[in-house]
Scaffold this active site. Structure first.
Site, PDB file in Angstrom:
ATOM      1  N   HIS A  18     -14.505   7.214  -6.929  1.00  0.00           N
ATOM      2  CA  HIS A  18     -14.427   5.889  -7.546  1.00  0.00           C
ATOM      3  C   HIS A  18     -15.435   4.964  -6.868  1.00  0.00           C
ATOM      4  CE1 HIS A  18     -12.179   4.560  -4.078  1.00  0.00           C
ATOM      5  NE2 HIS A  18     -11.125   5.322  -4.350  1.00  0.00           N
ATOM      6  N   HIS A  21     -15.788   5.007  -2.976  1.00  0.00           N
ATOM      7  CA  HIS A  21     -16.617   6.085  -2.398  1.00  0.00           C
ATOM      8  C   HIS A  21     -18.093   5.800  -2.674  1.00  0.00           C
ATOM      9  CE1 HIS A  21     -12.752   8.187  -3.663  1.00  0.00           C
ATOM     10  NE2 HIS A  21     -12.709   8.177  -2.339  1.00  0.00           N
ATOM     11  N   CYS A 126       2.669  11.633   5.840  1.00  0.00           N
ATOM     12  CA  CYS A 126       2.273  11.123   4.527  1.00  0.00           C
ATOM     13  C   CYS A 126       1.151  12.005   3.994  1.00  0.00           C
ATOM     14  CB  CYS A 126       1.808   9.667   4.601  1.00  0.00           C
ATOM     15  SG  CYS A 126       1.064   9.143   3.034  1.00  0.00           S
ATOM     16  N   CYS A 129      -2.167  10.134   3.114  1.00  0.00           N
ATOM     17  CA  CYS A 129      -3.035   9.856   4.282  1.00  0.00           C
ATOM     18  C   CYS A 129      -3.418  11.139   5.001  1.00  0.00           C
ATOM     19  CB  CYS A 129      -2.331   8.980   5.318  1.00  0.00           C
ATOM     20  SG  CYS A 129      -1.770   7.379   4.766  1.00  0.00           S
ATOM     21  N   CYS A 143       5.094   4.753   2.528  1.00  0.00           N
ATOM     22  CA  CYS A 143       3.776   4.514   3.131  1.00  0.00           C
ATOM     23  C   CYS A 143       3.173   3.312   2.401  1.00  0.00           C
ATOM     24  CB  CYS A 143       2.891   5.749   2.955  1.00  0.00           C
ATOM     25  SG  CYS A 143       1.125   5.363   3.140  1.00  0.00           S
ATOM     26  N   HIS A 146       0.136   4.447   0.147  1.00  0.00           N
ATOM     27  CA  HIS A 146       0.321   5.370  -0.981  1.00  0.00           C
ATOM     28  C   HIS A 146       1.602   5.143  -1.765  1.00  0.00           C
ATOM     29  CE1 HIS A 146      -2.851   7.227   1.446  1.00  0.00           C
ATOM     30  NE2 HIS A 146      -3.329   7.517   0.259  1.00  0.00           N
ATOM     31  N   LYS A 294      -5.181  -3.145  -4.974  1.00  0.00           N
ATOM     32  CA  LYS A 294      -5.739  -1.903  -4.437  1.00  0.00           C
ATOM     33  C   LYS A 294      -6.029  -0.981  -5.626  1.00  0.00           C
ATOM     34  CE  LYS A 294      -4.418   1.932  -1.510  1.00  0.00           C
ATOM     35  NZ  LYS A 294      -5.555   2.267  -0.689  1.00  0.00           N
ATOM     36  N   LYS A 297      -4.586   4.944  -9.350  1.00  0.00           N
ATOM     37  CA  LYS A 297      -4.455   5.574 -10.667  1.00  0.00           C
ATOM     38  C   LYS A 297      -3.304   4.956 -11.437  1.00  0.00           C
ATOM     39  CE  LYS A 297      -5.614  10.358 -10.176  1.00  0.00           C
ATOM     40  NZ  LYS A 297      -5.028  11.650 -10.020  1.00  0.00           N
TER      41      LYS A 297
HETATM   42  N1  MSP Z   1     -11.351  12.807   3.798  1.00  0.00           N
HETATM   43  C1  MSP Z   1     -11.159  11.633   4.577  1.00  0.00           C
HETATM   44  C2  MSP Z   1     -12.370  11.368   5.437  1.00  0.00           C
HETATM   45  C3  MSP Z   1     -12.770  12.434   6.387  1.00  0.00           C
HETATM   46  S1  MSP Z   1     -14.245  12.058   7.218  1.00  0.00           S
HETATM   47  C4  MSP Z   1     -14.297  13.082   8.495  1.00  0.00           C
HETATM   48  C5  MSP Z   1     -10.932  10.447   3.655  1.00  0.00           C
HETATM   49  N2  MSP Z   1     -11.388  10.552   2.407  1.00  0.00           N
HETATM   50  S2  MSP Z   1     -11.320   9.400   1.285  1.00  0.00           S
HETATM   51  O1  MSP Z   1     -11.696  10.047   0.057  1.00  0.00           O
HETATM   52  O2  MSP Z   1     -10.063   8.751   1.304  1.00  0.00           O
HETATM   53  O3  MSP Z   1     -12.463   8.399   1.653  1.00  0.00           O
HETATM   54  C6  MSP Z   1     -12.245   7.263   2.464  1.00  0.00           C
HETATM   55  C7  MSP Z   1     -13.531   6.494   2.553  1.00  0.00           C
HETATM   56  O4  MSP Z   1     -14.049   6.196   1.239  1.00  0.00           O
HETATM   57  C8  MSP Z   1     -13.405   5.106   3.197  1.00  0.00           C
HETATM   58  O5  MSP Z   1     -13.397   5.148   4.602  1.00  0.00           O
HETATM   59  C9  MSP Z   1     -14.633   4.427   2.626  1.00  0.00           C
HETATM   60  O6  MSP Z   1     -15.788   4.920   3.225  1.00  0.00           O
HETATM   61  C10 MSP Z   1     -14.588   4.896   1.180  1.00  0.00           C
HETATM   62  N3  MSP Z   1     -13.701   4.074   0.370  1.00  0.00           N
HETATM   63  C11 MSP Z   1     -12.642   4.517  -0.364  1.00  0.00           C
HETATM   64  N4  MSP Z   1     -12.076   3.457  -0.996  1.00  0.00           N
HETATM   65  C12 MSP Z   1     -12.734   2.336  -0.697  1.00  0.00           C
HETATM   66  C13 MSP Z   1     -12.581   0.988  -1.063  1.00  0.00           C
HETATM   67  N5  MSP Z   1     -11.652   0.580  -1.887  1.00  0.00           N
HETATM   68  N6  MSP Z   1     -13.443   0.092  -0.507  1.00  0.00           N
HETATM   69  C14 MSP Z   1     -14.448   0.476   0.336  1.00  0.00           C
HETATM   70  N7  MSP Z   1     -14.597   1.757   0.698  1.00  0.00           N
HETATM   71  C15 MSP Z   1     -13.771   2.700   0.201  1.00  0.00           C
HETATM   72  O7  MSP Z   1     -10.399   9.449   4.109  1.00  0.00           O
END
Ligand code: MSP
Length: 506
Positions: A18, A21, A126, A129, A143, A146, A294, A297
């Site tokens: 999304h 990312h 969780c 997480c 949580c 989530h 936040k 889905k």
């Molecule tokens: N898989 C773990 C990370 C492992 S790294 C060794 C994870 N994945 S995640 O898909 O949840 O990605 C989290 C990261 O995605 C956040 O730290 C950030 O970089 C990015 N973001 C996800 N949602 C976001 C927002 N709503 N806003 C800004 N960044 C976001 O955690």
């Protein structure tokens, strides 16, 4: 040659990417492209986190084996990054053989360093997480991130002696040997360290979708531990390849607050245990919500970056994402204002400027760069160049960088309005010849200064909106944008090609 190793977190493969990312990944791409322009040897790593309960359950829901499911999902990420023109050097998938064997070696190495022990653990977990949480983290028994109740887990696990390293981590964070940016994330880390943390488990007994612990086949490596290892496995940790020696430590690791503790406490401690140097900088950027909520889905407010690309193209989307709010601040993305912002900043301020200036040069100088001793806007250019350089070297605030660039664009637009080239070009029969000559010289200086400004701007625009910068540079006959463009004076006498419309109005 100086090297620059930059990483993003590896994203969970359970769902498609999304805009959250995309935000981190576009930001990493901007830094990578900037350092490439500086002539550095850049290695930009991103990827997908494919093991653990969360991915296994998503695979089951999709009616696929975990192996099939994560491979499919990784392709969705790769396709999305391609559509956003992300030029990563490597995309690591944690279900790839190279990562699995490297992660096994990594765990064996930790065991040999005598920092692991086996113990019984009972606690709340969780799945969202992928971590153990405590009663006091819960809101109404759920949580808070989530909105689901955690599961009670009782297992025998291998643990990492985190506490052995905490005093050293604390010291290093305090004196910036572990450099955490921005300052409030450093404070948050020190707060966590002050409050005290328990040793964490590096293996799971009852999770089959993972990498077996090499010295205890009844367990798999805890998904977070092997995920962190991706930053090492991708550059050849296992065989200590030349690439590993060259690129580790990372120069910049990007992430957001949600995974701060893993990166600013656990990760440095693991590196200390292995005797490896710390990353030069960890930057924790803001976490954003969509229209006040936040992204989720169930709320149905998830923005798919592919949809944005369809509407605004890669460059438009990249700009819109990074120009939302200061890089280190949390903020609310107002998707309903995207069109307005696109039209104002890209179609009008930048697109129109380029099209107007090239049209005037066509009209008054037949498309040939007029003769002029130098730009009248050099001071303003030097100023923006310094500001931008300082941000890249210091606070890394991409939002402030964009603001500075657009301020320079406003200077160029303001110069058109104040100098009114069309008036200078008016040759009235009542005007004396010397005056006409003075006007002609001034017109040449004005158009030259504008063209020179746009030419140099390609250097600053390229990391953010690479295709647009390339199109503009091409109009000046430049095939590849390099650092020299920022210092070079545009050569008078060259014939320019007017670029096609850069940003069609929406
Ligand atoms: N898989 C773990 C990370 C492992 S790294 C060794 C994870 N994945 S995640 O898909 O949840 O990605 C989290 C990261 O995605 C956040 O730290 C950030 O970089 C990015 N973001 C996800 N949602 C976001 C927002 N709503 N806003 C800004 N960044 C976001 O955690």
């Amino acid at each position: 040659m100086k090297k620059f190793y930059i990483t993003t977190p590896i994203y969970y493969a359970n769902a498609k990417p999304h805009v959250g990312h995309a935000y981190t990944t576009v930001a990493a791409d901007v830094f990578a492209r900037y350092h490439e322009l500086l002539g550095e040897d850049v290695f930009f790593l991103t990827g997908t986190d494919e093991h653990g309960v969360k991915n296994a359950e998503a695979a089951e829901e999709a009616g696929l084996t975990p192996t099939e499911f994560v491979a499919k999902q990784a392709d969705v990420f790769k396709k999305t990054w391609k559509s956003l023109n992300i030029g990563y050097d490597d995309f690591i998938r944690t279900d790839e053989a190279r990562h699995k064997s490297s992660a096994s070696k990594f765990l064996t190495d930790l065991k040999e360093k005598e920092v692991l022990y086996k113990s019984k653990y009972e606690g709340l977990y969780c799945v969202g997480c992928e971590k153990f949480i405590t009663e006091k983290d819960l809101v109404d028994g759920k949580c808070p991130d989530h909105k689901k109740p955690p599961r009670m887990v009782s297992e025998e696990n291998w643990f990492f002696r985190l506490n052995r390293f905490l005093p050293q981590v604390k010291k290093m964070v305090e004196i910036d040997e572990i450099k955490i940016l921005p300052e409030n994330s450093k404070k948050e880390t020190l707060g966590l360290l002050k409050q005290g943390l328990e040793d964490f488990s590096v293996s799971r007994e009852k999770v089959s979708w993972g990498i077996p612990v090499p010295f205890d086949k009844s367990e798999t490596i805890y998904v977070w531990v092997e995920a962190l290892h991706n930053y090492l496995s991708a550059i050849g940790y296992e065989k200590k390849a030349s690439q590993f020696k060259k690129f580790w430590p990372a120069d910049l690791q990007l992430l957001s607050h949600d995974i701060l503790k893993f990166h600013t406490v656990f990760w440095p401690a693991i590196l200390l245990a292995l005797g490896l140097p710390q990353p030069k900088r960890l930057f924790i950027h803001g976490y954003f919500t969509i229209d006040g909520q936040k992204m989720s889905k169930s709320i149905g407010n998830v923005i798919d970056p592919n949809e944005l690309v369809k509407k605004f193209d890669a460059d438009g989307t990249r700009y819109l994402l990074l120009s939302q709010f200061p890089f280190s601040d949390d903020g609310d993305v107002q998707a309903n204002r995207f069109v307005e912002k696109y039209n104002a900043d890209l179609a009008n301020n930048l697109g129109n400027l380029v099209s107007r200036v090239f049209a005037m040069n066509e009209k008054y100088f037949k498309g040939i760069v007029p003769e002029c001793s130098g730009s009248k806007l050099n001071i303003q250019w030097e100023r923006v160049l310094k500001q931008v350089g300082d941000h890249y070297a210091g606070d890394l605030d991409l939002y402030e960088i964009l603001k500075a660039i657009w301020k320079f664009i406003a200077v160029l637009n303001g110069y058109v309005d104040s100098e009114k080239p069309w008036e200078l070009a008016k040759v009235s029969s009542s005007v004396e010849v010397p005056l006409v000559k003075a006007n002609a010289d001034k017109l040449a200086a004005v158009i030259f200064s504008l063209l020179d400004g746009i030419y140099k701007l390609c250097f600053l625009l390229y990391p953010f909106i690479p295709e647009t910068a390339k199109k503009i540079a091409k109009s000046f006959g430049v095939e590849k944008i390099t650092e020299t463009i920022k210092k070079e004076k545009l050569k008078p006498g060259i014939k320019l090609k007017k670029p096609a419309i850069l940003f069609p109005r929406k």
